[in-house]
Design an enzyme around this catalytic site. Structure first.
Site, PDB file in Angstrom:
ATOM      1  N   HIS A 119       0.814  -1.229   0.000  1.00 52.33           N
ATOM      2  CA  HIS A 119       0.000   0.000   0.000  1.00 52.33           C
ATOM      3  C   HIS A 119       0.846   1.277   0.000  1.00 52.33           C
ATOM      4  O   HIS A 119       0.342   2.342  -0.357  1.00 52.33           O
ATOM      5  CB  HIS A 119      -0.916   0.037   1.233  1.00 52.33           C
ATOM      6  CG  HIS A 119      -1.913  -1.065   1.283  1.00 52.33           C
ATOM      7  ND1 HIS A 119      -2.802  -1.318   0.259  1.00 52.33           N
ATOM      8  CD2 HIS A 119      -2.164  -2.011   2.229  1.00 52.33           C
ATOM      9  CE1 HIS A 119      -3.551  -2.358   0.578  1.00 52.33           C
ATOM     10  NE2 HIS A 119      -3.181  -2.796   1.767  1.00 52.33           N
ATOM     11  N   ASP A 156      -3.277 -10.652  -2.100  1.00 51.81           N
ATOM     12  CA  ASP A 156      -3.787 -10.050  -0.872  1.00 51.81           C
ATOM     13  C   ASP A 156      -5.230  -9.583  -1.118  1.00 51.81           C
ATOM     14  O   ASP A 156      -5.609  -9.291  -2.253  1.00 51.81           O
ATOM     15  CB  ASP A 156      -2.895  -8.862  -0.503  1.00 51.81           C
ATOM     16  CG  ASP A 156      -3.200  -8.280   0.865  1.00 51.81           C
ATOM     17  OD1 ASP A 156      -2.453  -8.569   1.805  1.00 51.81           O
ATOM     18  OD2 ASP A 156      -4.182  -7.519   0.992  1.00 51.81           O
ATOM     19  N   HIS A 158      -6.605  -6.847  -0.156  1.00 51.02           N
ATOM     20  CA  HIS A 158      -6.690  -5.402  -0.393  1.00 51.02           C
ATOM     21  C   HIS A 158      -5.947  -5.042  -1.680  1.00 51.02           C
ATOM     22  O   HIS A 158      -4.950  -5.676  -2.024  1.00 51.02           O
ATOM     23  CB  HIS A 158      -6.050  -4.608   0.755  1.00 51.02           C
ATOM     24  CG  HIS A 158      -6.684  -4.848   2.087  1.00 51.02           C
ATOM     25  ND1 HIS A 158      -6.274  -5.863   2.935  1.00 51.02           N
ATOM     26  CD2 HIS A 158      -7.698  -4.199   2.725  1.00 51.02           C
ATOM     27  CE1 HIS A 158      -7.012  -5.826   4.039  1.00 51.02           C
ATOM     28  NE2 HIS A 158      -7.887  -4.838   3.935  1.00 51.02           N
ATOM     29  N   ASP A 249      -4.849 -12.634   3.827  1.00 49.89           N
ATOM     30  CA  ASP A 249      -6.156 -12.174   4.297  1.00 49.89           C
ATOM     31  C   ASP A 249      -7.230 -12.528   3.278  1.00 49.89           C
ATOM     32  O   ASP A 249      -8.416 -12.273   3.500  1.00 49.89           O
ATOM     33  CB  ASP A 249      -6.158 -10.669   4.591  1.00 49.89           C
ATOM     34  CG  ASP A 249      -5.404  -9.848   3.567  1.00 49.89           C
ATOM     35  OD1 ASP A 249      -5.005 -10.403   2.526  1.00 49.89           O
ATOM     36  OD2 ASP A 249      -5.188  -8.646   3.808  1.00 49.89           O
ATOM     37  N   TYR A 289      -4.462 -11.994   8.775  1.00 49.68           N
ATOM     38  CA  TYR A 289      -4.661 -11.563  10.161  1.00 49.68           C
ATOM     39  C   TYR A 289      -5.400 -12.580  11.016  1.00 49.68           C
ATOM     40  O   TYR A 289      -5.652 -12.314  12.185  1.00 49.68           O
ATOM     41  CB  TYR A 289      -5.381 -10.207  10.161  1.00 49.68           C
ATOM     42  CG  TYR A 289      -4.658  -9.215   9.282  1.00 49.68           C
ATOM     43  CD1 TYR A 289      -3.437  -8.671   9.687  1.00 49.68           C
ATOM     44  CD2 TYR A 289      -5.134  -8.878   8.020  1.00 49.68           C
ATOM     45  CE1 TYR A 289      -2.731  -7.795   8.870  1.00 49.68           C
ATOM     46  CE2 TYR A 289      -4.443  -8.004   7.198  1.00 49.68           C
ATOM     47  CZ  TYR A 289      -3.241  -7.474   7.627  1.00 49.68           C
ATOM     48  OH  TYR A 289      -2.523  -6.625   6.812  1.00 49.68           O
TER      49      TYR A 289
END
Length: 656
Positions: A119, A156, A158, A249, A289
């Site tokens: 990110h 991922d 995100h 995740d 997570y």
């Protein structure tokens, strides 16, 4: 007392549980441990601005109050006095891995690091990320090793907007990301995370976003996007290095992702990437997570990188409607840029879910009123233990043919079962004196039985009569209860249809001979205009037709048959052999004619898990092959849901 804000999910235990799982599963001892170094300023400046780097450098010396202020200028990131050091180690670890892979010290690898990186942007931290580890690694590989093309796969949950921004105008880096999007309602809530952000200027077409607009997606959804978008484009792109933003995740149970993909799907995703770039693959940990599914997923990934056979895929029933809508839109958005997608369907005219939907005032009020989302606790079975057979590859060879290194020459040490011998004589051997053929067929049956007991993983046999050997193997293997055999035949020879129609055998044949209409449901002819010698046509058929069929069929044995004068080149043959080992726990038996002695070594290499040679950048498919593949997919997709590329309600079919 005044404390810095703390993150509840991006915690040190993410690394400790992952490392402990690798130790407890005996995987850590099988890996080469690479020393870690800090990334230098020059490394970091390959991606980040000098102003940003200098600002981060001050964080170890800031007061608590100033550190809070520094943190607040960025989105969803947590600075503490030690984070600059940790972030340099995370980026440096990725670079050490790239060095080891590019210099041939290791074949591939995984960097377990935190903080994550995908990110962070040129001049801003974001989403737990300080330095963009994978983006830095890509630039570093290009600069230090002269790598011409880098593929970055971001699984991922995100969107890695920092990676996208870094390379969106760069045609030397192909960035693929799937991510939870929900019509821009999910973080980072960016319009440019949607499917129609395809890159800019010279980089147009080299940015692929797959937005997930629903939660609860499963293994079928992930594998479908690999088969129908990522793999065809990646093979056409032909990377020199594959980097994976390995965020877990996207696995079941994660509070951020809320998806239902089981940890063992990452074994298959990893396997499917391992024949690109000559096997040069570096995975770098991003998110993940849930402290149960995270270490399970890490172990599945590492075990596959070590070369162990992937587990049998479970419950692959085809992608859901929302995933199909996303798949449709992505393929349509990229059809101008990739020849493998020129046949993709146009964007639907109806207002389907992938289009941005403005939140109503009622929804906004509801969301603002949510103080904390409570994720339902999920329970899932432990991934099946992956037991590697003591013998990786066994070969049945005529006298005088050398057995390649690392393989075992196989012959049945026990006297053949009289009942089996009688069946062989009755069904295949009209000449009672053909003792050589009887010995070969008996050895093949003994080899299959060893594979069924998981004492041998894969096998190869040079035989005098390949049609007879194929029929013998299929008939014997399919007699076992709950066994299914996938036969992949490469070449133009006449192949008998599987019989009876009991679903225990599926035969897919690649040739250049037009077949009459499909003889039966369990026989699928794939007729390429130039036959198996056309690399682009064969690869497209393999990725978007054979792999989805194979994954949904879920065989217990794969029989790969190379007919004489098939025309297939060794590098394509090795790609096929390597990719098919993702099925049936790696139980693949290759049959070749005795005249194909020169193919033994490259075939054995692929069966042993060595990466296939690169194919080079692929040319456009022949129009006739495009039409044939689409016609075949359209005919089969009702029974084989993993072949679907559009949602039923969106206007259906790809054009041809």
């Amino acid at each position: 007392m005044n404390y810095l804000p703390a993150c509840k999910i991006e915690v040190p235990e993410r690394l400790t549980v992952s490392h402990e799982a690798l130790i407890n599963n005996g995987l850590a001892d099988r890996c080469v441990s690479i020393p870690v170094r800090e990334a230098t300023d020059a490394d970091i400046l390959l991606v980040h601005s000098e102003e940003y780097l200098e600002a981060v450098k001050t964080t170890p010396y800031l007061s608590l109050e100033d550190l809070k202020k520094f943190t607040m200028q960025y989105g969803d990131v947590y600075f503490h006095p030690n984070i600059y050091h940790c972030a340099k180690l995370a980026a440096g670890a990725a670079l050490q891995l790239v060095d080891s892979v590019m210099m041939g010290k290791v074949r591939n690898g995984m960097a377990l690091v935190r903080p994550p990186g995908h990110h962070s942007m040129r001049s801003a931290a974001s989403g737990f990320c300080v330095f963009n580890n994978v983006a830095i690694a890509a630039q570093y590989a290009k600069k230090k090793y002269g790598v011409k093309r880098v593929l970055i796969v971001d699984w991922d949950i995100h969107h890695g907007q920092g990676v996208q921004y870094c390379f969106e105008d760069d045609p030397s880096v192909l960035y693929f990301s799937w991510h939870r999007y929900e019509h821009q309602k999910f973080w980072p809530n960016l319009r440019e995370s949607d499917y129609d952000s395809v890159g800019k200027e010279k980089g147009t077409g080299f940015n692929i976003n797959v937005p997930w607009n629903e939660v609860g997606l499963k293994n079928s959804d992930y594998l479908s996007v690999f088969c129908h978008v990522l793999l065809p484009v990646a093979y056409e792109f032909c990377p020199d290095l594959v980097l994976v933003c390995a965020g877990f995740d996207s696995a079941i149970g994660d509070p951020e992702g809320e998806m239902c993909a089981s940890p063992d799907v990452f074994a298959h995703l990893t396997h499917l990437l391992m024949n690109l770039a000559g096997g040069k693959l570096c995975a770098v940990l991003e998110g993940g997570y849930n402290l149960t599914s995270l270490p399970q997923s890490v172990c599945q990934t590492v075990q596959t990188l070590l070369g162990d056979p992937a587990p049998r895929p479970a419950d692959l029933d085809g992608p859901c409607q929302s995933a199909l809508e996303s798949l449709h839109c992505v393929r349509s958005a990229h059809r101008p840029y990739w020849s493998c997608l020129t046949h993709a369907a146009e964007l639907p005219t109806s207002d389907i879910n992938t289009k941005h939907i403005k939140l109503s005032e009622e929804e906004k009020t509801l969301e603002q009123g949510e103080e904390e989302k409570i994720v339902e606790e999920m329970v899932w079975p432990e991934p099946p233990k992956r037991v590697t057979p003591p013998i990786r590859t066994a070969l049945v060879l005529p006298n005088g043919v050398a057995c390649p290194d690392r393989c075992k020459r196989f012959s049945s040490s026990e006297d053949p079962n009289p009942i089996v011998v009688n069946k062989l004589r009755e069904n295949f051997l009209k000449d009672a004196d053909d003792s050589d053929a009887l010995t070969t067929l008996s050895s093949l049956i003994a080899l299959i039985e060893k594979m069924e007991k998981n004492e041998i993983c894969s096998g190869l046999a040079l035989v005098r009569d390949i049609s007879m050997a194929m029929m013998c193997v299929v008939q014997h293997a399919a007699t076992a209860p709950s066994k299914r055999v996938l036969v992949v035949c490469v070449g133009d020879a006449v192949v008998p249809s599987p019989s009876p129609e009991d679903g225990k055998t599926l035969l897919v044949q690649f040739s250049n001979k037009k077949s009459e209409e499909q003889k039966c449901k369990s026989y699928i002819p794939v007729c390429l205009k130039k036959g198996c010698s056309d690399v682009s046509g064969f690869i497209q058929a393999m990725l978007s037709l054979l792999l989805p069929l194979g994954y949904q069929y879920d065989p217990s044995l794969v029989v790969l048959v190379r007919m004489p004068d098939s025309g297939i080149c060794d590098s394509v043959w090795q790609q096929l052999t390597g990719l098919l080992q993702g099925l049936a726990q790696g139980h693949t038996l290759v049959l070749m004619q005795e005249s194909e002695k020169t193919c033994v070594a490259p075939t054995a290499s692929s069966l042993l898990g060595d990466a296939a040679p690169s194919l080079g950048q692929l040319h456009a498919l022949l129009p006739e092959d495009v039409e044939m593949l689409e016609r075949l997919r359209h005919r089969l997709q009702e029974d084989w849901k993993l072949l679907q590329t559009t949602a039923p309600e969106t206007g259906g079919d790809d054009e041809h």
